[in-house]
Each structure stands twice: as C-alpha cells, then as structure tokens.
Design an enzyme around this catalytic site. Structure first.
Site: not given
Ligand code: ADP
Length: 218
Positions: A16, A91, A128, A160, A171
């Site tokens: 993404k 999400r 990653r 990370r 996740r």
């Molecule tokens: P990934 O999708 O690879 O886990 P992101 O950088 O998009 O990584 O998100 C990292 C973390 O941030 C998620 O695991 C969650 O804890 C939080 N997060 C991000 N976007 C949202 C969302 N829309 N709703 C709830 N938590 C979120």
C-alpha cells in the site's frame, strides 16, 4: 483534473505504502496514512502517542474513536479539499461509516484492494526494514538495512516492532476479522476494484492507473 477520494485497502505488507506514494504524485492528491500519523504521534510522545503506543506495538487496532477523530481533523485541512488518498483507513466498518459522514456528498470515488496471499505478505513483512526518519522501505538484505543508515536521508533504518512474528500474525488475524468485511461493503456499492498485489510494483501501478482512467476519474 477532477477531484476524487481514493481508498487503498489490502493486508499489511501488500504494498500500500509504495503504491500510495506513486498515486499521490501522479494525481496531485495528499497521501493520508493513519499508520504514519500514529507513528509520528508516538515518536513525539504526544498525548495521543502515549495512548496508542502499546496497542500499536502489539499489532492491535487503535480505537475507532481515536482514528476517526484524527481523520476528521486531517480532512479539515485545505489540501484535503481537492481530493485525498487514504492509506490504512478505514479498517473497520465503524470507520467506513464515519468516513461516509465526513466526506458527505463527495463520498468515496474508488476503493483499490491490493490482493496478496498471506504467505507472501508474511514473508515481505518479516524482511521489511524502514527508515525512522523518511519512511523509506528496504529489505533485510539491502546495504542500507545491514548498515542501518538510510540511503535517502541518513536516518536510522530499523525493523518495526510490529514486524516481529507474533505481531505480524496478530495484524493479519485482525485484518481478516475487522477489515476484510469492508471489501463486500464497497463491492456492493460498485466502488471496489481488485488488483493483483503480488506482481512487480510497476505492474501494480499500471493496473491501478488503468482502473482510474477506465472509471473516468482522471
Ligand atoms: P500495517 O497496516 O502494515 O500494520 P500501518 O502503518 O498502516 O501498518 O499501521 C500501523 C498500526 O497503526 C496498526 O497496526 C494499528 O495499530 C494502527 N492503525 C493504523 N491505522 C489504523 C486504523 N485505521 N484503525 C486502527 N488502528 C490503526
């Protein structure tokens, strides 16, 4: 160019971030990534950051209430009025309905689902490494990952905390439970387009650009 609000959905590690950056450059719309916004809050140790730090580290979702408020605030900024690309939001169904209210008449124009099998995303996430400063992404075998220094900005290249095996598993389970239902939510409205995210990045970008053109959005 017409204004459009684009969502990119897909499992963690589907690519993404890479695709969103390219799309924002091509179409001149801001890239709004809730994960990046939340990580910046954690880094700054702001009140929001302190609230979300442990849940993010474990790979859980931050509450709808907090992320909806974050997006509501971001959408008020001037640059968001000419269209926007949302990466990592919504999400959950609760976030999707909140987004509908926030966007009002403009609404969501198109939802791209970057479809990649779980085995492949698990492998990508485990390998990653990311620059803490500029967000550049490397694989564990890249020179920058081995030396720990970003080639773009000289920042620290790290793994990370949520790219550790237990957090990755959590996740992906969370994605299936909370986020996958959004695919039918948007498909029923004719807004969903699925793209094969296992292809090379350039091929994925080409597919997305073709969909945007086909739908007459740009
Ligand atoms: P990934 O999708 O690879 O886990 P992101 O950088 O998009 O990584 O998100 C990292 C973390 O941030 C998620 O695991 C969650 O804890 C939080 N997060 C991000 N976007 C949202 C969302 N829309 N709703 C709830 N938590 C979120």
């Amino acid at each position: 160019m017409s204004k459009f609000n684009l969502l990119v959905l897909g499992k963690q590690g589907a690519g993404k971030g890479t695709q969103c950056k390219r799309l924002c450059e091509t179409y001149g719309i801001p890239h709004v990534a809730t994960g990046d916004m939340l990580r910046a809050a954690v880094k700054a140790q702001s009140p929001l950051g302190l609230q979300v730090e442990s849940i993010m580290k474990s790979g859980g979702l931050v509450s709808d209430e907090l992320v909806n408020a974050l997006i509501a605030e971001r959408l008020l900024e001037a640059d968001a009025h000419q269209g926007i690309l949302l990466d990592g939001f919504p999400r959950t169904l609760g976030q999707a309905t909140a987004l509908d209210e926030l966007l009002g008449d403009d609404g969501v124009s198109l939802v791209i689902d970057l479809d990649v099998a779980s085995d492949l995303v698990t492998e990508r996430l485990s390998a990653r490494r990311v620059c803490q400063e500029c967000g550049a992404i490397y694989r564990d075998t890249d020179v920058a990952a081995i030396s720990g220094t970003c080639e773009n900005c000289g920042g620290d290249v790290i793994q990370r905390a949520d790219d550790q095996p237990d957090a990755i598993r959590k996740r992906l389970e969370t994605y299936e439970r909370d986020t996958a239902p959004l695919l039918s939510f948007y498909a029923e409205r004719g807004l969903l387009a699925t793209v094969d995210g296992s292809l090379e990045p350039d091929a994925v970008t080409a597919q997305i650009n073709a969909i945007i053109a086909e739908r007459g959005l740009a």
